[in-house]
Design a protein around this motif. Sequence first.
Motif, short mmCIF file in Angstrom:
data_model
loop_
_atom_site.label_atom_id
_atom_site.label_comp_id
_atom_site.label_asym_id
_atom_site.label_seq_id
_atom_site.Cartn_x
_atom_site.Cartn_y
_atom_site.Cartn_z
N ARG A 13 47.78 15.36 39.00
CA ARG A 13 46.32 15.19 39.06
C ARG A 13 45.67 15.53 37.73
O ARG A 13 44.71 14.87 37.33
CB ARG A 13 45.75 16.01 40.20
CG ARG A 13 46.08 15.36 41.55
CD ARG A 13 45.55 16.09 42.71
NE ARG A 13 44.09 16.08 42.78
CZ ARG A 13 43.42 16.54 43.82
NH1 ARG A 13 44.05 17.00 44.88
NH2 ARG A 13 42.10 16.52 43.82
N ALA A 14 46.19 16.53 37.03
CA ALA A 14 45.64 16.87 35.72
C ALA A 14 45.87 15.73 34.74
O ALA A 14 44.98 15.41 33.94
CB ALA A 14 46.28 18.17 35.22
N ALA A 92 29.81 13.92 37.85
CA ALA A 92 29.99 14.57 39.16
C ALA A 92 31.41 14.35 39.68
O ALA A 92 32.05 15.29 40.17
CB ALA A 92 28.97 14.04 40.15
N GLU A 93 31.91 13.14 39.56
CA GLU A 93 33.28 12.83 40.03
C GLU A 93 34.33 13.59 39.23
O GLU A 93 35.25 14.18 39.80
CB GLU A 93 33.54 11.33 39.92
CG GLU A 93 32.78 10.48 40.90
CD GLU A 93 32.96 8.99 40.63
OE1 GLU A 93 33.98 8.61 40.04
OE2 GLU A 93 32.07 8.22 41.01
N LEU A 94 34.19 13.57 37.91
CA LEU A 94 35.17 14.24 37.05
C LEU A 94 35.12 15.75 37.22
O LEU A 94 36.16 16.42 37.28
CB LEU A 94 34.96 13.85 35.59
CG LEU A 94 35.21 12.39 35.23
CD1 LEU A 94 34.78 12.11 33.79
CD2 LEU A 94 36.67 12.01 35.43
N LYS A 99 37.35 20.83 39.45
CA LYS A 99 37.24 21.97 40.36
C LYS A 99 38.40 22.01 41.33
O LYS A 99 38.96 23.09 41.61
CB LYS A 99 35.92 21.93 41.14
CG LYS A 99 34.71 22.27 40.34
CD LYS A 99 33.47 22.16 41.21
CE LYS A 99 32.21 22.32 40.40
NZ LYS A 99 31.00 22.13 41.21
N GLN A 100 38.77 20.85 41.87
CA GLN A 100 39.90 20.80 42.79
C GLN A 100 41.20 21.20 42.10
O GLN A 100 42.02 21.92 42.66
CB GLN A 100 40.01 19.41 43.41
CG GLN A 100 38.89 19.09 44.37
CD GLN A 100 39.02 17.71 44.98
OE1 GLN A 100 40.12 17.27 45.30
NE2 GLN A 100 37.90 17.02 45.15
N ILE A 101 41.37 20.74 40.88
CA ILE A 101 42.55 21.12 40.10
C ILE A 101 42.55 22.63 39.85
O ILE A 101 43.59 23.29 39.95
CB ILE A 101 42.61 20.31 38.78
CG1 ILE A 101 42.97 18.85 39.11
CG2 ILE A 101 43.61 20.92 37.80
CD1 ILE A 101 42.78 17.88 37.96
N PHE A 106 44.86 27.97 40.79
CA PHE A 106 44.71 29.33 41.28
C PHE A 106 45.70 29.61 42.40
O PHE A 106 46.37 30.65 42.42
CB PHE A 106 43.27 29.58 41.76
CG PHE A 106 43.04 30.99 42.22
CD1 PHE A 106 42.82 32.00 41.31
CD2 PHE A 106 43.04 31.29 43.57
CE1 PHE A 106 42.62 33.31 41.73
CE2 PHE A 106 42.84 32.59 44.01
CZ PHE A 106 42.63 33.60 43.09
N ALA A 107 45.82 28.67 43.33
CA ALA A 107 46.76 28.84 44.45
C ALA A 107 48.20 28.91 43.95
O ALA A 107 48.99 29.73 44.44
CB ALA A 107 46.59 27.69 45.45
N LEU A 108 48.54 28.07 42.99
CA LEU A 108 49.89 28.10 42.44
C LEU A 108 50.15 29.44 41.75
O LEU A 108 51.21 30.04 41.93
CB LEU A 108 50.10 26.93 41.47
CG LEU A 108 51.46 26.82 40.79
CD1 LEU A 108 52.59 26.76 41.81
CD2 LEU A 108 51.49 25.59 39.88
#
Length: 114
Positions: A13-14, A92-94, A99-101, A106-108
């Motif tokens: 995704r990145a 806004a989309e980017l 933010k999702q990445i 963070f979770a990883l």
Amino acid sequence: MYQSFEELEVWKRACQLAVRLYGCLRECRDFGLKNQMQRAAVSIAANIAEGSERGGKDFGRFLSIALGSAAELRTQLYIAARTGALANDTVAELADEAKQISRMLFALAQSLKK
């Protein structure tokens, strides 16, 4: 577990975010901002890859750097919107994808601490 960074969804995704950003900035004449945004976007994926290959505690450190690059990119996106370098809907989309990445990074990083 994973065998290589290419298998990590966050890395994929990145990379997609960086490629998308390059396309959106193709016509941008603000070369300073354009360059900084491209570098920050590429840095996210590059730090995930480098940290993964180094492994151990280095992986967590490089994920932290990738998180910083994602925040840097979001800031630059907001500035690009305010200066008219990018359309508000594109920003806004980017920014949402960045933010999702960030959440995935963070979770990883948290999973590595366990």
